[in-house]
Design an enzyme around this catalytic site. Structure first.
Site, PDB file in Angstrom:
ATOM      1  N   SER A  54       0.812  -1.214   0.000  1.00  0.00           N
ATOM      2  CA  SER A  54       0.000   0.000   0.000  1.00  0.00           C
ATOM      3  C   SER A  54       0.852   1.272   0.000  1.00  0.00           C
ATOM      4  CB  SER A  54      -0.961  -0.032   1.187  1.00  0.00           C
ATOM      5  OG  SER A  54      -1.904   0.998   1.116  1.00  0.00           O
TER       6      SER A  54
ATOM      7  N   ASP B   5      -6.060   2.270  -3.173  1.00  0.00           N
ATOM      8  CA  ASP B   5      -7.273   2.210  -2.343  1.00  0.00           C
ATOM      9  C   ASP B   5      -7.437   3.444  -1.471  1.00  0.00           C
ATOM     10  OD1 ASP B   5      -5.288   1.703  -0.484  1.00  0.00           O
ATOM     11  OD2 ASP B   5      -6.160  -0.170   0.262  1.00  0.00           O
TER      12      ASP B   5
ATOM     13  N   ASP C 181      -1.263   1.444  -3.982  1.00  0.00           N
ATOM     14  CA  ASP C 181      -2.139   0.397  -4.503  1.00  0.00           C
ATOM     15  C   ASP C 181      -3.532   0.905  -4.849  1.00  0.00           C
ATOM     16  OD1 ASP C 181      -3.045   0.715  -1.879  1.00  0.00           O
ATOM     17  OD2 ASP C 181      -3.596  -1.394  -1.680  1.00  0.00           O
TER      18      ASP C 181
END
Length: 445
Positions: free
Chosen positions: A102, A245, A243
């Site tokens: 992430s 999100d 990533d």
């Protein structure tokens, strides 16, 4: 997550080359997951990754593990985490795998999983996987080995899905947007989504080299985005994390718009349109300004533990749709099953267009209270939060703030850090309080 040996709040994560982020563990993990899935007659998983150089190593090891358990693996290449959640559903796969750490630096990596519904694996499945990891690896017969394949149109499929979340009656024509993809998994997705919806797009953080992911760019560092938005006289800026999100936005004046402000704008717009179902879920880190702003609108608000999985749990529990973390995880369950930076950003752009307002004007409805967040790296096996001196300083600050602020001290679920948050009406005062707590924690390690 205290009953887990490997799984944290967002899968398994750590420094590449150090256990458990090693090729041998990844192979065993693929086998263990395959064994658990195979008990339900599962045959195929999707494997996606971000742009870290270590992704190649880990996806190969995972695929070998899945194959040894008799499970086929389909590769998507670099793809945002929410894209894997979506593609897992559309391909009717039995699980999705994302290789990503992430927002962490490139030398970290992680592995997380989605169920066939595109949701994070439930706790009981993670426990079963950990139980399998303690067993000896036994390969299936050659005739039953899993096969590997590649999905060549994954990016195009996900781009169309993102566009489908944006009202077809309006377009982004006339908007000048800077998008910072953090040199991560959205570099070939987000600019195309915005461009195909009509925007003029200026790209930064879209040249990944395997090692520059999240480096002075993206949702964790918006300085470059702010500078570019002002330089280009853009209407708005998008900052996604490695990533995809998370999203942090920047208005035309160079002001940072975080996850709390984003979910406020989206919830208020849904209320105006008669489409709000229930209330909003935040976390213990959500700014008090969000809670106050939603209350003024008559929108219910509850807090979950930090971590998007806990926000999701609370949404499902209340049968609500909207939740967010101030770090930029925004969950819109009327659109998709997990946090999605691109889709969240599109909903804000829709509100801008429909109300003919700038992002700066839209965000004026709530006022963020001064909130200071500091991190202390853990250098000992002992938990300094249990030290009497740490407990005393926390009590002192809480007493001083009374009902005009908050103190939240917690261990990170993804990094060896203690996060110190102090919130109140006076910026200088909360900074001083936070620094005092940090100094005591450091001294007690």
């Amino acid at each position: 997550m205290s009953d887990r040996k490997y799984f944290g709040t967002d899968g398994i994560r750590g420094k590449v080359g150090e256990y458990p982020i090693t090729p041998d563990f990844a192979l065993k993990l693929g086998w263990a997951v395959g064994r658990v899935l195979a008990k339900d007659g599962v045959g195929k998983v999707l494997i996606g990754k971000d742009t870290r150089i270590s992704g190649y190593m880990l996806e190969s090891a995972l695929e070998a593990g899945f194959a040894s358990a008799g499970v086929a693996a389909a590769f998507t290449g670099p793809m945002p985490t929410p894209a894997i959640a979506y593609l897992t559903r559309t391909f009717r796969a039995d699980a999705g795998v994302v290789i990503s750490a992430s927002h962490n630096p490139f030398y970290d990596n992680g592995i997380k999983f989605f169920s066939t519904e595109g949701k994070k694996l439930p706790d009981d499945i993670e426990i079963l996987i950990e139980e399998e990891l303690e067993k000896a690896l036994v390969c299936v017969e050659s005739a039953n080995l899993g096969r590997a394949s590649r999905i060549t149109d994954a990016a195009g499929r996900y781009i169309e899905f993102c566009k489908s979340s944006f009202d077809h009656e309006i377009s982004l024509a006339g908007l000048r947007i800077v998008v910072d993809c953090a040199n991560g998994a959205t570099y070939h997705i987000a600019p195309n989504v915005l461009k195909e919806l009509g925007a003029e797009v200026i790209k930064i953080g879209c040249t990944p080299d395997g090692m520059n992911i999240n480096e002075k760019c993206g949702a964790t560092d918006v300085n470059a985005l702010i500078e570019k938005v002002l330089e280009e006289k853009a209407d708005v800026g998008f900052a996604l994390d490695g990533d995809g999100d998370r999203i942090i936005m920047v208005d035309h004046q160079g002001n940072k718009i975080d996850g709390d402000q984003i979910i406020y704008i989206i919830a208020r717009e849904a209320l105006r349109n008669g489409q709000l179902k229930g209330g909003v879920v935040g976390t213990l880190m959500s700014n008090m300004g969000l809670e106050i702003g939603l209350k003024e609108l008559g929108i219910p608000f509850v807090r979950a533990k930090v971590g998007d999985r806990y926000v999701l749990e609370k949404l499902v529990e209340n049968n609500w749709r909207f939740g967010a973390e101030n770090s930029g995880h925004v969950l819109l369950l009327d659109k998709t099953t997990t946090g999605d930076g691109i889709i969240a950003g599109l909903q804000v752009l829709s509100a801008m267009i429909r109300n003919k307002m700038s992002l700066a004007d839209l965000s004026c409805g709530m006022k963020l209270m001064p909130q200071v967040l500091m991190n202390v790296r853990i250098t000992t096996a002992n938990n300094p939060l249990n030290h009497p001196q740490v407990e005393n300083i926390i009590q002192e600050v809480e007493t001083a703030l009374a009902d005009k602020g908050r103190v939240l001290i917690r261990k990170s679920g993804t990094e060896p850090l203690i996060r110190v948050m102090v919130e109140g009406h006076d910026s200088d005062l909360v900074t001083d309080y936070a620094q005092r707590i940090v100094e005591v924690i450091k001294a007690c390690q």
